[in-house]
Write an enzyme that holds these catalytic residues in place. Structure first.
Site, PDB file in Angstrom:
ATOM      1  N   HIS A 290       1.338  -1.289   0.573  1.00  0.00           N
ATOM      2  CA  HIS A 290      -0.279   0.160  -0.061  1.00  0.00           C
ATOM      3  C   HIS A 290       0.859   1.085  -0.099  1.00  0.00           C
ATOM      4  O   HIS A 290       0.249   2.764  -0.052  1.00  0.00           O
ATOM      5  CB  HIS A 290      -0.872   0.268   1.143  1.00  0.00           C
ATOM      6  CG  HIS A 290      -0.180   0.498   2.303  1.00  0.00           C
ATOM      7  ND1 HIS A 290       0.472  -1.205   3.364  1.00  0.00           N
ATOM      8  CD2 HIS A 290       0.246   1.223   3.009  1.00  0.00           C
ATOM      9  CE1 HIS A 290       0.562  -0.625   4.361  1.00  0.00           C
ATOM     10  NE2 HIS A 290       0.456   1.168   4.249  1.00  0.00           N
ATOM     11  N   ASP A 323       0.165  -7.844   1.580  1.00  0.00           N
ATOM     12  CA  ASP A 323       0.700  -6.390   1.618  1.00  0.00           C
ATOM     13  C   ASP A 323       2.086  -6.073   1.155  1.00  0.00           C
ATOM     14  O   ASP A 323       2.464  -5.639   2.012  1.00  0.00           O
ATOM     15  CB  ASP A 323       0.082  -5.884   3.174  1.00  0.00           C
ATOM     16  CG  ASP A 323       0.121  -3.678   2.401  1.00  0.00           C
ATOM     17  OD1 ASP A 323       0.448  -3.803   1.865  1.00  0.00           O
ATOM     18  OD2 ASP A 323       0.357  -3.908   3.967  1.00  0.00           O
ATOM     19  N   SER A 406       4.710   2.616   7.952  1.00  0.00           N
ATOM     20  CA  SER A 406       5.004   1.346   6.918  1.00  0.00           C
ATOM     21  C   SER A 406       5.814   0.793   5.793  1.00  0.00           C
ATOM     22  O   SER A 406       6.515   1.647   5.347  1.00  0.00           O
ATOM     23  CB  SER A 406       3.235   1.253   5.929  1.00  0.00           C
ATOM     24  OG  SER A 406       2.271   1.620   6.439  1.00  0.00           O
TER      25      SER A 406
END
Length: 563
Positions: A290, A323, A406
């Site tokens: 993402h 992910d 992230s």
């Protein structure tokens, strides 16, 4: 209170009548002025009290002893002459009518009648301590303020004549507790009244002392506030070597920071910021899917290293189911790969350090512990068809993780990567980094590095990652305990793929899978997470319920390409 007292007019206590009555004497001739005054001694003898109706005893005449014989004449001091005594006076016998009546019974202690003196009466004079009988005693001080102005002034008599007597101690002259109430004159050290000059001098000295105290206090306050009259120099610790223990947070950060990068991604009208870390010296960098998703197929990815150097990067491969994504930088030398740990060795409570760029604040270091293991989470799902949902059997940590962390590494006490920071629990919007922007609440989740390593190797080698599958469609609306196999697939086909891993193991539509390798499963999402934590080809032991009966069967995982 008057019981036993004689009646009649009540006498004041200070008007006590005399014990006896004496005939008044004839006045004596005044002494000549050329002679020194002689101190007379008057002996007052105590007389017994007079009872009512009894004659009062006669008072002896002057110069006559109590026995009636003439009293011996005392020799005159040397240098002085004594006057001839006056002619004797025949006493007159007093009659009974001349004898006064006592107002009360005799008091053996010589105290005033009807109790002690009240506050309105003057106190008796002070009586200084007297020596024992027969002890020679110097005459009183000529300037004794307690003697008053009346009476002769006497000097001590010595062999050579009169001599001055040293003044008594000042402590006896300062205060008389029995004196008549009223203002008293201030006394000097020798008992003399103080004058205005001494008071003025004392006031001047007191004023000077006060002024000195005020000035000294002002100077002291100035020095305290300003640190003296010189330039202010604050104390400070000297330089140190800068080294820290390798297992400390500072030591871990110093070792891991050179391998951590910040990514800036833009394209297709979107942009974002995330973190990654160097996998090898060829320039491969692992991050989250993402993070790079805004770039699409034609966007730009910029990498900034901890030292400030920047380089452009190209997408190598990505997988939304895990992910994870891999990008590569070129033309960069001196890269330092971050060593990988083993997430299966992690225990709950182990210390960890998270490194990243939360809110684009690069090189941010936070620390915490592993709060839990094998925490099934799902993230994504913005597309609506479920193709972008990631299923992670995550490590939970309380190390603060925020948007921008992230893709960054979660390292252990030896600065080895054990997880990839991927999601946080936000207080306002549930899971996921894209929707929850309220910041860390102590619930962060990381993809285990064992899973990340396998996916990264596949992305680097083939550009795609494979997913382990069991070949069945699950009923995601089932609210009971466990994961129930649907009646048919989402496209209307069979719920159990023909000749697939589940079909070969004997799974039927409607079966409820409750355990995987003897670990409890409570929902369809948890079953997917448990399966994706393994590799294709791994064998699993499933426990399911069919028709109220519990069954156990073995299953070998199949493989499917990811997206």
């Amino acid at each position: 209170m008057d019981d036993g007292k004689p009646s009649g007019p009540k006498a004041k206590w200070w008007s006590r009548p005399s014990v006896g009555h004496e005939t008044p004497r004839e006045p004596e001739a005044p002494p000549s002025t050329d002679r020194a005054p002689v101190e007379e001694r008057t002996a007052v003898e105590e007389r017994p009290p007079v009872e009512d109706g009894q004659p009062a005893p006669e008072a002896p005449a002057p110069g006559v002893s109590a026995a009636g014989a003439p009293a011996p004449e005392a020799p005159a001091p040397e240098g002085l002459t004594r006057e001839a005594p006056p002619a004797p006076v025949t006493p007159v016998e007093p009659g009974p009518q001349d004898r006064p009546r006592p107002l009360h019974e005799p008091d053996a202690y010589s105290t005033p009648p009807y109790g002690g003196p009240g506050p309105w009466a003057p106190a008796p004079p002070v009586q200084l301590p007297t020596p024992a009988h027969g002890t020679p005693m110097a005459p009183p001080y000529a300037q004794d303020p307690y003697a008053g102005s009346a009476g002769p002034q006497v000097l001590a008599q010595g062999p050579a004549g009169p001599a001055a007597v040293s003044p008594p101690s000042p402590q006896w002259l300062r205060y008389d507790p029995w004196s008549t109430p009223g203002p008293q004159q201030p006394l000097t050290q020798c008992g003399e009244p103080g004058g205005k000059r001494r008071r003025a001098g004392t006031a001047a000295v007191a004023a000077l002392v006060f002024a000195g105290c005020v000035f000294g206090g002002a100077v002291g306050a100035y020095i305290e506030r300003n640190g003296g009259f010189s330039t202010v120099e604050l104390p400070q610790a000297g330089p140190e070597s800068g080294g820290r223990a390798p297992e400390s947070v500072a030591g871990i950060a110093a070792s891991a920071l050179p391998s951590v990068v910040t990514l800036h991604v833009s394209g297709e009208g979107e942009q974002g910021t995330g973190t990654g870390f160097v996998l090898d010296q060829r320039g491969h960098i692992l991050t989250n899917n993402h993070v790079v998703q805004p770039a699409g197929s034609s966007g730009e990815i910029s990498v900034t290293f901890s030292g400030g150097e920047t380089a452009s990067a190209k997408l190598v491969g990505k997988d939304s189911g895990y992910d994870l994504a891999v990008v590569k930088v070129t033309g960069v030398t001196g890269l330092k790969p971050l060593p990988l740990g083993n997430s299966d060795n992690v225990q709950v409570g182990d210390p960890v350090v998270a490194i990243g760029a939360p809110f684009d604040l690069s090189n941010t270091v936070t620390s915490g512990i592993i709060s839990a293991k094998q925490r099934p989470i799902t993230a994504g799902g913005e597309k609506g068809d479920g193709s972008d949902i990631s299923y992670v059997d995550a490590l939970q940590t309380d190390a603060p993780i925020n948007p921008g962390n992230s893709g960054g590494p979660l390292v252990d006490s030896k600065a080895r990567v054990i997880g990839i920071n991927s999601a946080i629990r936000a207080a306002d919007s549930g899971t996921g980094l894209g929707a929850g922007q309220s910041g860390s609440i102590g619930l962060g989740f990381a993809i285990p590095i064992n899973q990340g390593k396998r996916v990264a190797e596949e992305l680097i080698n083939t550009g795609r990652a494979t997913h382990p599958i069991i070949g069945v469609s699950l009923d995601m609306e089932y609210a009971g305990d466990g994961a129930r196999v649907g009646a048919k697939a989402a496209d209307g086909g069979r719920a159990v793929t023909a000749d697939g891993p589940g079909d070969r193991a004997g799974i039927k539509p409607g079966d409820v899978i409750t355990q995987v390798d003897k670990e409890r499963v409570h929902s369809g999402e948890e079953l997917i997470v448990k399966i994706r934590a393994h590799r294709p080809g791994d064998k699993l032991e499933l426990t399911l319920v069919r028709g109220g009966e519990e069954r156990t069967m073995s299953l070998t995982l199949g493989s499917a390409d990811g997206s």
